[in-house]
Scaffold this motif. Sequence first.
Motif, PDB file in Angstrom:
ATOM      1  N   VAL A 161       0.842  -1.208   0.000  1.00 46.01           N
ATOM      2  CA  VAL A 161       0.000   0.000   0.000  1.00 46.01           C
ATOM      3  C   VAL A 161       0.872   1.250   0.000  1.00 46.01           C
ATOM      4  O   VAL A 161       0.625   2.200  -0.754  1.00 46.01           O
ATOM      5  CB  VAL A 161      -0.952  -0.003   1.215  1.00 46.01           C
ATOM      6  N   ALA A 164       2.383   1.945  -3.333  1.00 47.90           N
ATOM      7  CA  ALA A 164       1.449   2.518  -4.304  1.00 47.90           C
ATOM      8  C   ALA A 164       1.263   4.016  -4.087  1.00 47.90           C
ATOM      9  O   ALA A 164       0.973   4.759  -5.037  1.00 47.90           O
ATOM     10  CB  ALA A 164       0.103   1.797  -4.198  1.00 47.90           C
ATOM     11  N   LEU A 165       1.435   4.484  -2.845  1.00 47.32           N
ATOM     12  CA  LEU A 165       1.234   5.895  -2.535  1.00 47.32           C
ATOM     13  C   LEU A 165       2.482   6.752  -2.773  1.00 47.32           C
ATOM     14  O   LEU A 165       2.358   7.948  -3.074  1.00 47.32           O
ATOM     15  CB  LEU A 165       0.788   6.052  -1.072  1.00 47.32           C
ATOM     16  N   VAL A 197      -6.291   2.381  -3.288  1.00 43.65           N
ATOM     17  CA  VAL A 197      -5.635   2.147  -2.006  1.00 43.65           C
ATOM     18  C   VAL A 197      -6.666   2.098  -0.885  1.00 43.65           C
ATOM     19  O   VAL A 197      -6.567   1.282   0.037  1.00 43.65           O
ATOM     20  CB  VAL A 197      -4.588   3.252  -1.731  1.00 43.65           C
ATOM     21  N   ASP A 200      -8.106  -1.238  -0.701  1.00 45.06           N
ATOM     22  CA  ASP A 200      -7.174  -2.182  -0.068  1.00 45.06           C
ATOM     23  C   ASP A 200      -7.286  -2.103   1.461  1.00 45.06           C
ATOM     24  O   ASP A 200      -7.322  -3.128   2.147  1.00 45.06           O
ATOM     25  CB  ASP A 200      -5.731  -1.893  -0.493  1.00 45.06           C
TER      26      ASP A 200
END
Length: 451
Positions: A161, A164-165, A197, A200
């Motif tokens: 996560v 991805a950010l 996200v 998720d």
Amino acid sequence: MPVDDAIAAITTPIGEGGVGIIRISGGEIKEILAPFLNSRFNWQARYVHFTPIYDPQTKQVLDEACVIYFKGPASYTGEDVVEIQCHSSPYILQQILSRLIQEGCRLAEKGEFTKRAFMNGKMDLTQAEAVIDVIQADSAQAHQVSLGHVKGQLYEKITQVKSALMPLLEQLEGAIDFPDEVPAIPRETLRHQLRTVHQDLDQIQQVQDWGAWVKSGVTCMLLGPPNVGKSSLFNRLSGEDKAIVTPHPGTTRDVLDVTLQLGGFNVHILDTAGMRDSDQEIEQMGINRAKERLSKVDILLWVLDQSQPFSEADMKIAATLPKMPMIIIKNKADLGDQLTLPDEYSSFSCCRVSAKTKVGLSAVKEEILSFIQAQVTGMNLGFLCNTRQRGCLDRAHSLLSQMIVQLDENQPDDLISFDLRQVISILAELSGDEITESLLDGIFSRFCVGK
């Protein structure tokens, strides 16, 4: 406090037994232990060496023991570690430990061995926290979840996560600082990425709702009018006569409980006073206690007398039942079937039981287990969080929700960037990549001294 000094602790429970273990880690461990060992002691790593343990002052033999040397970093803590496996006499263990402290060791604090493993990169924080969960696990499912954490499932997911950010944050800040060189992220692209996200984190949060079932167990309450056989059923399910059974209504006063193991889950069964309006003060207190416990129950086991028609008393109880998972138990099946349930209860699971003959008891257990399994099937229980991790997860999820709303309101990029950095920081705190010393002390204080 130094983190490379030698620490020692007894790692096995105090009491008489075959083997007791003292663990030593860090510092000049060979020099400290030299007076305890034969001068020809072989320091070959990961071998069991049977040797006398000497008192460094008197040179008298304290005990004969197996000594294992783990050379760092290939050890639990990442430091040089020695385990002394001697007879589990409290006197012998204390004698050896006190002399180790005299020779330069320090008594380890709670969780200090695992804290050093974390500080030395042997495990991430979620794995370290899972060690105490493994120790405290009291059911098969709780044990499996804890082992999943030790293997790093939660850490890996949170790392994904964060990964991805990070590119979003880099481009946002790059476009703010160097607008001529770094293009701005289209709002729709940013919104889509944040929603992905957010989903998720949604999945991880959904698992938490059932986390207490895995870690603490599922609570089921036997509820019904007096004399329908709740206490008899409770005794049959528990396998022993825990509840007093008489033909007189109002015998059960207090809430009784027993824990069963069903399919790897702890299931707590509660027996309660028969539900009715009583003019007996003590009985009414028991009834009130049962009503108070209802809010903390996961599954209601509504017990009815199958040999009697559905009565006004049953209807009165039915009107007070909360909306929650429920299994209807028709007891006294050995006396015939006169019970017809109202249509509104036809959708609930129903078991025909005779507490007297034991017929149908397995069906009750199977219904309880089936309900539990239906809730957790398909969920990755390796994502279950402890209280600290859940707090971080909730904060990150809430802030992401707020950011998505702000994007729709055309919030400036610099404010979006600030919030995104906060989300990443919170996730780093969850995984242990960003942590304070005081928080570490709080986490590891949950451990026993020898771990």
